[in-house]
Motif scaffolding. Sequence first.
Motif, short mmCIF file in Angstrom:
data_model
loop_
_atom_site.label_atom_id
_atom_site.label_comp_id
_atom_site.label_asym_id
_atom_site.label_seq_id
_atom_site.Cartn_x
_atom_site.Cartn_y
_atom_site.Cartn_z
N CYS A 229 -6.88 1.71 1.12
CA CYS A 229 -5.95 2.83 0.98
C CYS A 229 -6.30 3.65 -0.26
CB CYS A 229 -4.52 2.30 0.87
SG CYS A 229 -3.26 3.57 0.68
N LEU B 268 0.83 -1.19 0.00
CA LEU B 268 0.00 0.00 0.00
C LEU B 268 0.87 1.25 0.00
CD1 LEU B 268 -2.86 -0.91 2.52
CD2 LEU B 268 -2.70 -1.38 0.06
N SER C 99 -3.65 3.30 5.64
CA SER C 99 -4.80 2.44 5.36
C SER C 99 -5.84 2.51 6.46
CB SER C 99 -4.34 0.99 5.18
OG SER C 99 -3.79 0.48 6.38
N TYR D 138 -6.99 3.33 -5.97
CA TYR D 138 -7.23 2.75 -4.65
C TYR D 138 -6.59 1.38 -4.57
CZ TYR D 138 -10.75 6.40 -4.90
OH TYR D 138 -11.37 7.61 -5.07
N ARG E 294 -7.71 -3.89 4.34
CA ARG E 294 -7.14 -2.59 4.70
C ARG E 294 -7.17 -1.73 3.45
NH1 ARG E 294 -4.79 -3.55 9.75
NH2 ARG E 294 -4.61 -5.79 10.19
N ASP F 190 -5.39 -4.17 0.84
CA ASP F 190 -4.54 -5.27 1.32
C ASP F 190 -5.44 -6.21 2.10
OD1 ASP F 190 -2.53 -6.93 2.16
OD2 ASP F 190 -1.40 -5.41 3.25
#
Length: 240
Positions: free
Chosen positions: A212, A145, A149, A218, A210, A221
């Motif tokens: 982000c 990421l 996040s 975008y 998660r 995770d």
Amino acid sequence: MYTYHSTVRYSECGSDALLTIPAMINYLQDCSTFHTESIGHGFDYCAERGIAWFIAAWQIRIFRLPRFTERIRVSTWCHNMKVTLASRNFLMETEDGNPLVWADSLWFTFDIVHGRPVRIPSYEMVYLTDDEPLDLPPTQRKLTLAGKSEQLPPITVEERHLDMNRHVNNGQYVAMANDLIGARTNGFRPDRILVSYKRAAQLGDMIVPRFCTEKSGYAVDLTDTDGTSFAVVRMERAAT
């Protein structure tokens, strides 16, 4: 190169009558499995030799998604094989040959008896062709990421998420991320999807997303409860 033809079905479309991203991923997956079966190197052949092919990464470029009842053809070919990693291209196009989706993917062979990646067996070199690769950047093996996040509610792995290997199907991670990104962005439509697979989730596992926001789009995770990643999915806008 292996090619099959199809018609976009009602059950594969969203409310806009376009092929959904998860359904598009399924077409690419189906193309590779049809290819393996067509040359006699499918699931049974590999199981008898104690190996399986697992995907390590996707790079997908979307020009446009086809509409309900549109006739399409999907092709795949292996353009590179190293000691432990194979590169496979995919092409989805109209019957007239106009590109819809380009994709590259990285694959490795896995010893299902001892539970570890292994060198690609010599008999699997049958996939390597002289077909030119698509004009795409190198596919990234690892993604992280690119920013702070936000942890989202967990997802419990159910039977519907699993494939024939009893792992979460690689397309299911993309579907999870697509739903989460769409819900938070009023239906964001990516032009490029990158996916990095770290390890396989199984029945009953808890997947903690998660989310982000990044410069070009975008990312999600998909981790376990300890924060160790199963897969990272990035969806981007085309550069302007």
